[in-house]
Scaffold this motif. Sequence first.
Motif, PDB file in Angstrom:
ATOM      1  N   GLU A 302     -12.363  -5.487  -2.001  1.00  0.00           N
ATOM      2  CA  GLU A 302     -12.706  -6.122  -3.280  1.00  0.00           C
ATOM      3  C   GLU A 302     -11.917  -5.508  -4.429  1.00  0.00           C
ATOM      4  OE1 GLU A 302     -16.619  -6.463  -6.155  1.00  0.00           O
ATOM      5  OE2 GLU A 302     -16.912  -6.621  -3.990  1.00  0.00           O
ATOM      6  N   GLU A 303     -11.857  -4.172  -4.468  1.00  0.00           N
ATOM      7  CA  GLU A 303     -11.121  -3.508  -5.535  1.00  0.00           C
ATOM      8  C   GLU A 303      -9.635  -3.860  -5.481  1.00  0.00           C
ATOM      9  OE1 GLU A 303     -13.272  -2.214  -3.541  1.00  0.00           O
ATOM     10  OE2 GLU A 303     -14.729  -0.960  -4.591  1.00  0.00           O
ATOM     11  N   ILE A 304      -9.080  -3.887  -4.261  1.00  0.00           N
ATOM     12  CA  ILE A 304      -7.654  -4.224  -4.108  1.00  0.00           C
ATOM     13  C   ILE A 304      -7.396  -5.653  -4.563  1.00  0.00           C
ATOM     14  CG2 ILE A 304      -5.809  -4.545  -2.406  1.00  0.00           C
ATOM     15  CD1 ILE A 304      -7.138  -2.277  -0.779  1.00  0.00           C
ATOM     16  N   GLU A 311       0.719  -5.997  -2.406  1.00  0.00           N
ATOM     17  CA  GLU A 311       2.059  -5.520  -2.069  1.00  0.00           C
ATOM     18  C   GLU A 311       2.070  -4.005  -1.854  1.00  0.00           C
ATOM     19  OE1 GLU A 311       4.840  -7.119  -1.358  1.00  0.00           O
ATOM     20  OE2 GLU A 311       3.668  -8.978  -1.455  1.00  0.00           O
ATOM     21  N   THR A 312       1.331  -3.295  -2.707  1.00  0.00           N
ATOM     22  CA  THR A 312       1.264  -1.832  -2.551  1.00  0.00           C
ATOM     23  C   THR A 312       0.608  -1.450  -1.232  1.00  0.00           C
ATOM     24  OG1 THR A 312       1.140  -1.552  -4.950  1.00  0.00           O
ATOM     25  CG2 THR A 312       0.413   0.293  -3.581  1.00  0.00           C
ATOM     26  N   MET A 315       2.875  -2.132   1.606  1.00  0.00           N
ATOM     27  CA  MET A 315       3.903  -1.095   1.708  1.00  0.00           C
ATOM     28  C   MET A 315       3.347   0.154   2.406  1.00  0.00           C
ATOM     29  SD  MET A 315       5.701   1.058  -1.358  1.00  0.00           S
ATOM     30  CE  MET A 315       4.144   1.900  -1.616  1.00  0.00           C
ATOM     31  N   LEU A 316       2.094   0.533   2.072  1.00  0.00           N
ATOM     32  CA  LEU A 316       1.489   1.708   2.689  1.00  0.00           C
ATOM     33  C   LEU A 316       1.298   1.502   4.191  1.00  0.00           C
ATOM     34  CD1 LEU A 316      -1.189   2.587  -0.024  1.00  0.00           C
ATOM     35  CD2 LEU A 316       0.957   3.780   0.430  1.00  0.00           C
ATOM     36  N   VAL A 317       0.804   0.305   4.575  1.00  0.00           N
ATOM     37  CA  VAL A 317       0.597   0.022   5.998  1.00  0.00           C
ATOM     38  C   VAL A 317       1.929   0.003   6.736  1.00  0.00           C
ATOM     39  CG1 VAL A 317      -0.192  -1.721   7.646  1.00  0.00           C
ATOM     40  CG2 VAL A 317      -1.563  -1.229   5.626  1.00  0.00           C
ATOM     41  N   GLU A 318       2.925  -0.646   6.141  1.00  0.00           N
ATOM     42  CA  GLU A 318       4.232  -0.727   6.782  1.00  0.00           C
ATOM     43  C   GLU A 318       4.880   0.648   6.900  1.00  0.00           C
ATOM     44  OE1 GLU A 318       6.355  -3.545   4.441  1.00  0.00           O
ATOM     45  OE2 GLU A 318       5.577  -5.290   5.548  1.00  0.00           O
TER      46      GLU A 318
END
Length: 711
Positions: A302-304, A311-312, A315-318
């Motif tokens: 929810e916050e995201i 996108e951020t 990027m972290l997952v990738e």
Amino acid sequence: MPPQSTHRQQIARLTAAYGRHRPIIQRGLTATFVLYVLSTTYNALFSNAGPPGSRGKGKGKAKSDGESKDGKKAPRVAVDAVFYQRLSGILRIVIPSLHSKEAMLLFMHSSLLIFRTVISLYVAALDGKIVASLVRAQPLPFLLNILKWLLVAIPATWTNSQLNYIQSKLALAYRTRLTKEVMTKYLGTEELQDKVYYKLANLDDRIKNPDQMITQDIQRFSSHLAAIYSNLAKPTLDVILYNYQLSQNVGAEGLVILTILVQSSAALLRALTPSFGAFAAHSAQLSGALHHTHSRLVEFSEEIAFYGGEETEKMLVEREYAGLVKHENMVLGKRWWHGCVEEGIVKWLWGSFGLGICAIPVFFKIPGVHSFDLGSRTEGFVTNRRLLLSASDAFGRVMYSYKDLSELAGYTSRVSMLLDTMAEVKKGKFDKALVSSASTGENARILKGRGKVIESEEIQFENVPIVTPNGDVLVKSLSFYVKPGQHLLIVGPNGCGKSSLFRILGGLWPVYGGVVRKPPSDQFILIPQRPYLSLGTLRDQVIYPHSKLDMEHDGVTDADLLAILATVQMAHIVEREGGWDAAREWRETLSGGDQQKIAWARLFYHKPKYAVLDEATSLVPVEMEGLMMQHATQLGITLLTVSHRPSLWRYHSMILQYDGQGGYVFTKLDAEKRLALQQEKEALEAKLLEVPKMRARLEELKYAAGERTKW
């Protein structure tokens, strides 16, 4: 007599003497071979098992042997004394006694492994007889041997299937036993609640993803532990039995030659084997980091979504996935070339050695062995070749087992780190990154100290510092008391230590000094701004953490629960949701205000001595707030409340006010006087807000008056 003739006579005498004593020599060589295999296997597995820390740096170490991602030195992963020490500790958990279920399964597994080896020896001899009957053109012996082949297939197939079944059962038994042990330490027992699960997540930095370690790492460790026994014990037994039978057929001399050649090439293979244990441990660590990143995406979705941080987060997952893929590609590359070398040596080179040994009885006359016809030589060659192939495969599996043992060392280090960390956390030993101010001056002295916790009917803090897990000292010395029936209001700016006080009361945070007198933790109930709703039925939400059996044991009925819900004006929800046994995802089904009411209903069900309210009425109407506070007082519940609502002041007799700079005031609360002062303050602030407008209007009037004068 010519010297050449003398040498020939000496050689002839030696040969004759060797032929006479060959049976004794054969037995000696065979016994020596058995001892050699056992000692070599032991040394191969325990050669690095020196004192912990004595082993130098080896080549081919992965990242997990050096520095981890956060810069801390990761635990070493190798087949050494540390590994065997860790493994022995875990084995005492998964196999608690010789009379346990796991020990019985292990005994059955061992018996089947021996039985399968006996069948393999019989099949090797039968294979030679079948080929010999073909060479001799004997149809009846051929058909009889084929019949024996089909009959021996019955116990052989049953044994193989039963081995796989028992190995799977053994892995499941190991996992069950280990999971129970871990969960007992992780969540505690009814008699002893150490809150280890909370302390791992909030007070210690060593384990970032305990959920992944409990579910995946324990499962992988159990599977590898169950497989390593058959991958190690069975090949060792096969090497001894197959080579013993082979020595009876081709002579122990050939066995000695074969052993020298095989051991020389095996030493080369061991030197070229990478550190697969370190790779396995680092792979598990990277998988856990990826899993943790995905779980955060779900937890804070929810916050995201509100921030538009897709996108951020992507990027972290990738980034985590790219690190995992890079490591796996590196491991695959090393496995590829190691597999090529391994197969070339184990399958092809050792196979050529075996064929040469099988040819010894054909091309050379062995003392004490009589000549045979073509069929007998063929039978002997086929039988010996079958034995050699089996022995080569068994020795290859012994070599492979070291690689499996290295991977087991990786998973053992993960499971052992979980157990060791939980044990240290239980003793109050934490490893947490601290703020810079934690190591200077008086703050450092405070962090080195330890206070006392004394069980009492009242709540009293005497010179207790309020310290966060990262070493930030919020209040250097706090003193106050709360007597039963004496409600306490706690106010102050954000980050001053209001919630920290509750965590110390609940036994979640350590006490760094002074004396804390408080009732047992089960006499507290916390109602946060966003209450916790468990998985389960509507009834479970009200009686949590009790079960229905606990409720009935206490003499509470569903009618009593309905009366409690009526107190918080939530009785209609029972019919609306389909009864007490309706199961929902209640955090999504109920609004924020309804969730707070359910938490208050839970408070009225348990009726503890003290209730900690952290903005627990922020989402309910003021009228409902007053009814719940009054009912809690009638039940004899003493309230410790954090709230900025002035409407709550009238229900409290004491106030603890933080100034946000490390200071505080603890005094009696005169609600009427404080409300009057608050109203006066709000009136003055409202008037002050009007001053700029009045000044602007005054300037406008002056300007207008000046223009008229000019006219």
